[in-house]
Design a protein around this motif. Structure first.
Motif, PDB file in Angstrom:
ATOM      1  N   ASN A 156      -1.096  24.183 112.530  1.00 32.04           N
ATOM      2  CA  ASN A 156      -0.250  24.727 113.491  1.00 32.04           C
ATOM      3  C   ASN A 156      -0.263  26.342 112.626  1.00 32.04           C
ATOM      4  OD1 ASN A 156       0.382  25.197 115.679  1.00 32.04           O
ATOM      5  ND2 ASN A 156       2.281  23.634 115.527  1.00 32.04           N
ATOM      6  N   PRO A 157      -1.476  26.948 112.768  1.00 30.31           N
ATOM      7  CA  PRO A 157      -0.984  28.486 113.127  1.00 30.31           C
ATOM      8  C   PRO A 157      -0.128  28.740 113.709  1.00 30.31           C
ATOM      9  CG  PRO A 157      -3.078  27.686 113.113  1.00 30.31           C
ATOM     10  CD  PRO A 157      -2.662  26.776 113.009  1.00 30.31           C
ATOM     11  N   ALA A 158       0.056  28.660 115.300  1.00 32.44           N
ATOM     12  CA  ALA A 158       1.011  29.169 116.267  1.00 32.44           C
ATOM     13  C   ALA A 158       2.591  28.717 115.542  1.00 32.44           C
ATOM     14  CB  ALA A 158       0.695  28.770 117.127  1.00 32.44           C
ATOM     15  N   ARG A 159       2.529  28.079 114.844  1.00 34.47           N
ATOM     16  CA  ARG A 159       4.053  27.688 114.808  1.00 34.47           C
ATOM     17  C   ARG A 159       4.568  28.916 113.591  1.00 34.47           C
ATOM     18  NH1 ARG A 159       7.624  22.391 112.405  1.00 34.47           N
ATOM     19  NH2 ARG A 159       5.940  22.420 110.569  1.00 34.47           N
ATOM     20  N   GLY A 160       3.219  28.469 112.372  1.00 36.91           N
ATOM     21  CA  GLY A 160       2.783  29.094 111.507  1.00 36.91           C
ATOM     22  C   GLY A 160       3.652  30.526 112.090  1.00 36.91           C
ATOM     23  N   GLY A 161       2.504  31.447 112.257  1.00 36.64           N
ATOM     24  CA  GLY A 161       3.325  32.477 113.531  1.00 36.64           C
ATOM     25  C   GLY A 161       4.077  33.059 113.119  1.00 36.64           C
ATOM     26  N   GLU A 162       4.784  32.337 114.497  1.00 38.81           N
ATOM     27  CA  GLU A 162       6.447  31.899 115.364  1.00 38.81           C
ATOM     28  C   GLU A 162       7.370  32.337 113.697  1.00 38.81           C
ATOM     29  OE1 GLU A 162       8.969  32.340 118.108  1.00 38.81           O
ATOM     30  OE2 GLU A 162       7.066  31.817 118.279  1.00 38.81           O
ATOM     31  N   LEU A 163       7.207  30.890 112.546  1.00 42.27           N
ATOM     32  CA  LEU A 163       7.967  31.125 111.307  1.00 42.27           C
ATOM     33  C   LEU A 163       8.104  32.382 110.542  1.00 42.27           C
ATOM     34  CD1 LEU A 163       7.757  26.938 110.669  1.00 42.27           C
ATOM     35  CD2 LEU A 163       9.643  28.543 111.132  1.00 42.27           C
ATOM     36  N   PHE A 164       6.645  32.911 110.407  1.00 47.89           N
ATOM     37  CA  PHE A 164       5.653  33.913 110.127  1.00 47.89           C
ATOM     38  C   PHE A 164       6.894  35.190 110.302  1.00 47.89           C
ATOM     39  CE2 PHE A 164       3.981  37.869 108.812  1.00 47.89           C
ATOM     40  CZ  PHE A 164       3.888  37.315 107.171  1.00 47.89           C
ATOM     41  N   ARG A 165       7.089  35.482 111.899  1.00 48.33           N
ATOM     42  CA  ARG A 165       7.645  36.619 112.505  1.00 48.33           C
ATOM     43  C   ARG A 165       9.187  36.640 112.544  1.00 48.33           C
ATOM     44  NH1 ARG A 165       3.404  35.060 115.574  1.00 48.33           N
ATOM     45  NH2 ARG A 165       4.171  34.084 116.734  1.00 48.33           N
ATOM     46  N   LEU A 166       9.715  35.067 111.688  1.00 48.08           N
ATOM     47  CA  LEU A 166      11.697  35.151 111.690  1.00 48.08           C
ATOM     48  C   LEU A 166      12.150  35.294 110.394  1.00 48.08           C
ATOM     49  CD1 LEU A 166      11.644  31.301 114.137  1.00 48.08           C
ATOM     50  CD2 LEU A 166      13.238  34.320 114.427  1.00 48.08           C
ATOM     51  N   ASN A 167      10.867  34.704 109.673  1.00 45.19           N
ATOM     52  CA  ASN A 167      11.466  34.472 107.640  1.00 45.19           C
ATOM     53  C   ASN A 167      10.671  36.225 107.136  1.00 45.19           C
ATOM     54  OD1 ASN A 167      13.219  32.245 107.842  1.00 45.19           O
ATOM     55  ND2 ASN A 167      11.302  31.418 108.936  1.00 45.19           N
ATOM     56  N   CYS A 168       9.562  36.599 107.765  1.00 48.87           N
ATOM     57  CA  CYS A 168       8.343  36.904 106.648  1.00 48.87           C
ATOM     58  C   CYS A 168       8.087  38.544 107.064  1.00 48.87           C
ATOM     59  CB  CYS A 168       7.120  36.145 106.058  1.00 48.87           C
ATOM     60  SG  CYS A 168       7.572  34.473 105.691  1.00 48.87           S
ATOM     61  N   SER A 169       8.105  38.481 108.532  1.00 49.36           N
ATOM     62  CA  SER A 169       7.364  39.602 108.458  1.00 49.36           C
ATOM     63  C   SER A 169       8.455  40.908 108.662  1.00 49.36           C
ATOM     64  CB  SER A 169       7.176  39.433 110.897  1.00 49.36           C
ATOM     65  OG  SER A 169       8.509  39.708 111.149  1.00 49.36           O
ATOM     66  N   ASN A 170       9.622  40.573 108.697  1.00 51.77           N
ATOM     67  CA  ASN A 170      10.661  41.524 107.996  1.00 51.77           C
ATOM     68  C   ASN A 170      10.136  43.057 106.986  1.00 51.77           C
ATOM     69  OD1 ASN A 170      11.860  39.239 109.376  1.00 51.77           O
ATOM     70  ND2 ASN A 170      13.459  39.139 107.212  1.00 51.77           N
ATOM     71  N   CYS A 171      10.029  42.228 105.923  1.00 48.44           N
ATOM     72  CA  CYS A 171       8.828  43.141 105.315  1.00 48.44           C
ATOM     73  C   CYS A 171       7.664  43.003 104.935  1.00 48.44           C
ATOM     74  CB  CYS A 171       9.945  42.646 103.173  1.00 48.44           C
ATOM     75  SG  CYS A 171      11.300  42.572 102.883  1.00 48.44           S
ATOM     76  N   HIS A 172       7.062  41.923 104.890  1.00 53.28           N
ATOM     77  CA  HIS A 172       5.372  42.078 104.736  1.00 53.28           C
ATOM     78  C   HIS A 172       4.935  42.662 105.804  1.00 53.28           C
ATOM     79  CE1 HIS A 172       5.320  40.157 100.991  1.00 53.28           C
ATOM     80  NE2 HIS A 172       5.805  39.358 101.057  1.00 53.28           N
ATOM     81  N   SER A 173       5.820  42.605 107.139  1.00 53.21           N
ATOM     82  CA  SER A 173       4.817  43.445 108.476  1.00 53.21           C
ATOM     83  C   SER A 173       3.967  41.715 109.137  1.00 53.21           C
ATOM     84  CB  SER A 173       3.943  44.072 108.067  1.00 53.21           C
ATOM     85  OG  SER A 173       2.615  43.881 108.331  1.00 53.21           O
ATOM     86  N   ALA A 174       4.245  41.908 110.474  1.00 54.04           N
ATOM     87  CA  ALA A 174       3.842  40.997 111.679  1.00 54.04           C
ATOM     88  C   ALA A 174       2.637  40.145 111.182  1.00 54.04           C
ATOM     89  CB  ALA A 174       3.702  41.300 112.749  1.00 54.04           C
TER      90      ALA A 174
END
Lengths: 275, 374
Positions: A156-174
């Protein structure tokens, strides 16, 4: 006549059943003892000693590598050296795997942050080092997952994307391009990072990255995040041909402005020349 | 209109006898236009070159029609749904947007090229000169125009029919008032009239109302999936953004979405490593729960999310203007334009082991505003 015969018959058969029961009992006991002994000798002690022997050989090899490559900064027994390297007691084999397989450890020198570089240690050496460091914390630290490669990509990359934007994108960018942090540190780009490395990074929080334990992001959620990361990195999110840094509207707007202005100037010159 | 009209105008009979060419000549002459140069593009009709030029123009219009059709076809029938990169239909998916743009652009471009090409190949070459009038209009023209306008106003009767003019004025005025109410309303509404509400600038979505517990909630990407956070969920050196949740909002889609989207709601729940030396703010010594500290995510400079957390240095970075807050020192600003520490949310654990907010923030979150004195 029939009764007499049947009488003697029953007497004889009674004696026979008694004997049979005794023999059967003895046999059963003997069989039970024998099989228990066989089972015991077959399973428990031998297998254990073998595994322990293998393990301790691996740990000894790991210890040797540790003394040569790591002990300067992390201390002779993984207790850490002040202002040089942190203690490795209880960091688990996941941390060792991430740091060494990405080439960050052994470090070339003390600097703002250890950077990714070609791996110094071979896969066997890394495995031995993992076993040794894991034994320092009695196997309590986070473990590298058993799966590897594509098996670590969730469905489920879509859910992964949501979680990535919530937890990771702050530093690693979207889209996983990474970004600047304080005083020369930075969040690295996620291009060309293996699935196991992304997984162990989340699990252990290397350097200044926060740790995302399994109670915060479940293994399934971690796998979905990996699926998302893999769908936007390594040139997979590149429909225009050139990502122009992957910074989104900033660089895209810049290029559009320059190209557009150049085109307008060109057309203006052309019209001027015609008039 | 101008005073330079030629005096030798043709009579009605002469006009009727004039050919179209002569009429055109007369017209341009009357307008003060002189044709200096005139040349047909194709003086001999039906040459090969002319037919070729004709075909070229027609081809461009045909291209426009075809790509317009292609645009319509792609827009309606192309498989536009997302395909992951390992799927063999990924390229098809990727091609959707470029194809739409290509065909639409080509269609418009071809019409343009066709039109330009037509003027270039078929319109005759001509150079015409028109003399420009000097100075203002003649005194007669100006005086008569003013009189005509005043006369038109008088004859319309609007000056005499007061009822109609007043009603028209009322209609237009009220309409104008309605339009003005939107921008003026913001100036009239007093934002301080209800300063105890969680919607006022002094409070946030974490304010408990009617004594109801406010839980720390994890955002899993699906607002229906409610996960309340426990202290052991966060590893030492970990952090998570949490949002307020009340049991009375369970199942209430509107309230749940609002709680996640409110700009003052995001709070960073940070778990420091054990034995980390921490300086606490005076009066807020018991706001943390063990190693867990909760700080507002809204930067005190201009309100960006300060969520770049460096777990070893304990710095929270704001991506907009590079402010840095020190989590080991009550989130005091260390660098950058921010001047106030991030507000800390007092947290504790309820009898079921869930983290809850003990109260709202004790100060307003986010950037400063006029009435904020500290």
């Amino acid at each position: 006549m029939t009764t007499a015969r049947s009488n003697s018959d029953t007497k004889r058969s009674r004696a026979r059943t008694k004997l049979r029961r005794r023999v059967a009992g003895l046999l059963a006991l003997g069989f039970a003892l024998l099989s228990a002994g066989l089972l015991f000798s077959a399973f428990a002690p031998q297998a254990q000693t073998a595994a322990a022997q293998q393990d301790s050989a691996l740990v000894r090899k790991g210890e040797e590598i540790y003394r040569q490559t790591c002990s300067t900064c992390h201390g002779g027994g993984g207790e850490g050296v002040k202002d040089r390297g942190p203690s490795l007691v209880g960091v688990g084999d996941a941390a060792v795997y991430f740091q060494t397989s990405t080439g960050r450890m052994p470090m070339a020198r003390q600097e703002a942050q250890a950077e990714r570089k070609p791996t110094k240690l071979s896969d066997e050496e890394i495995a031995a080092l993992m076993a040794y460091v894991d034994s320092l914390g009695n196997g309590q630290g986070p473990k590298k997952p058993a799966e590897s490669g594509e098996a670590l990509r969730g469905d489920n990359p879509a859910r992964g994307g949501e979680l990535f934007r919530l937890n990771c994108s702050n530093c690693h960018s979207a889209t996983g391009r990474g970004g600047a942090l304080s005083s020369g540190k930075f969040a690295p780009t996620l291009d060309g990072v293996k699935e196991e490395q992304i997984y162990t990074a989340m699990l252990t929080g290397p350097q200044n990255m926060p740790k995302f334990g399994d109670r915060q992001l479940t293994p399934d959620e971690k796998k979905d995040i990996i699926a998302y990361v893999k769908s936007v990195t390594d040139g997979n999110n590149n429909p225009g041909g050139n990502p122009i840094g992957g910074f989104g509207p900033v660089s895209e707007g810049f290029i559009a402005f320059i190209v557009g202005i150049a085109a307008l100037v060109g057309v203006t010159l052309w019209i001027g020349a015609k008039a | 209109m101008s005073g330079e009209q030629p005096t030798n105008l043709p009579s009605e009979q002469e006009l009727a006898e004039m050919s179209r060419d002569e009429l055109v000549k007369l017209g341009t002459k009357l307008d003060g236009v002189e044709l200096v140069h005139y040349e047909e593009k194709w003086p001999v009709a039906g040459t090969k070159a002319e037919r070729r030029a004709q075909r070229a123009v027609a081809t461009w219009f045909a291209i426009s029609a075809l790509s317009g059709l292609a645009f319509l076809g792609v827009f309606l029938f192309w498989p536009w749904q997302y395909e992951p990169s390992h799927s063999d239909r990924h390229l098809l998916f990727l091609a959707y947007n470029p194809l739409i743009g290509l065909f639409m652009g080509l269609s418009i471009f071809a019409i343009g090229v066709g039109a330009v090409l037509y003027t270039k190949k078929f319109l005759p070459d001509e150079v015409a000169v028109q003399q420009r009038g000097d100075g203002p209009s003649a005194e007669v023209d100006r005086a008569t125009i003013v009189a005509e306008l005043a006369d038109a106003g008088e004859r319309s009767g609007l000056g005499r029919r007061k009822l109609i003019t007043r009603m028209a004025g009322l209609g237009a005025g009220v309409f104008g008032l309605g339009v003005a109410a939107v921008p003026l309303g913001a100036l009239i509404k007093n934002p301080w009239s209800d300063s105890d509400s969680k919607n006022s600038l002094w409070h946030t979505g974490w304010k408990s109302e009617n004594g109801e517990k406010v839980y720390l909630r994890r955002h899993t990407g699906n607002f229906h999936e409610i996960v309340k956070v426990r202290p052991e969920d966060i590893e030492p050196g970990g952090f998570e953004t949490v949002f307020p949740f009340r049991e009375s909002e369970r199942g209430d889609e509107h309230a749940l979405v609002a709680a996640l989207k409110r700009s003052d709601a995001p709070v960073m729940l940070i778990r420091l490593r054990p034995n980390q030396a921490v300086v606490k703010r005076q009066g807020q010594e018991d706001f943390n729960f063990g190693d867990l500290y909760a700080y507002s995510k809204v930067c005190t400079h201009l309100g960006c999310p300060t969520s770049l957390f460096e777990q070893q240095t304990g710095l929270l970075l704001c991506p907009c203007h590079q402010s840095q807050f020190d989590v080991f020192h009550y989130a005091k600003p260390r660098f950058g334009p921010a001047t106030r520490p991030l507000p800390q949310l007092p947290i504790t654990v309820d009898e079921e082991g869930y983290l809850i907010a003990r109260s709202d923030f004790i100060e307003a979150v986010g950037p400063a505003f006029w009435e904020r004195k500290s």
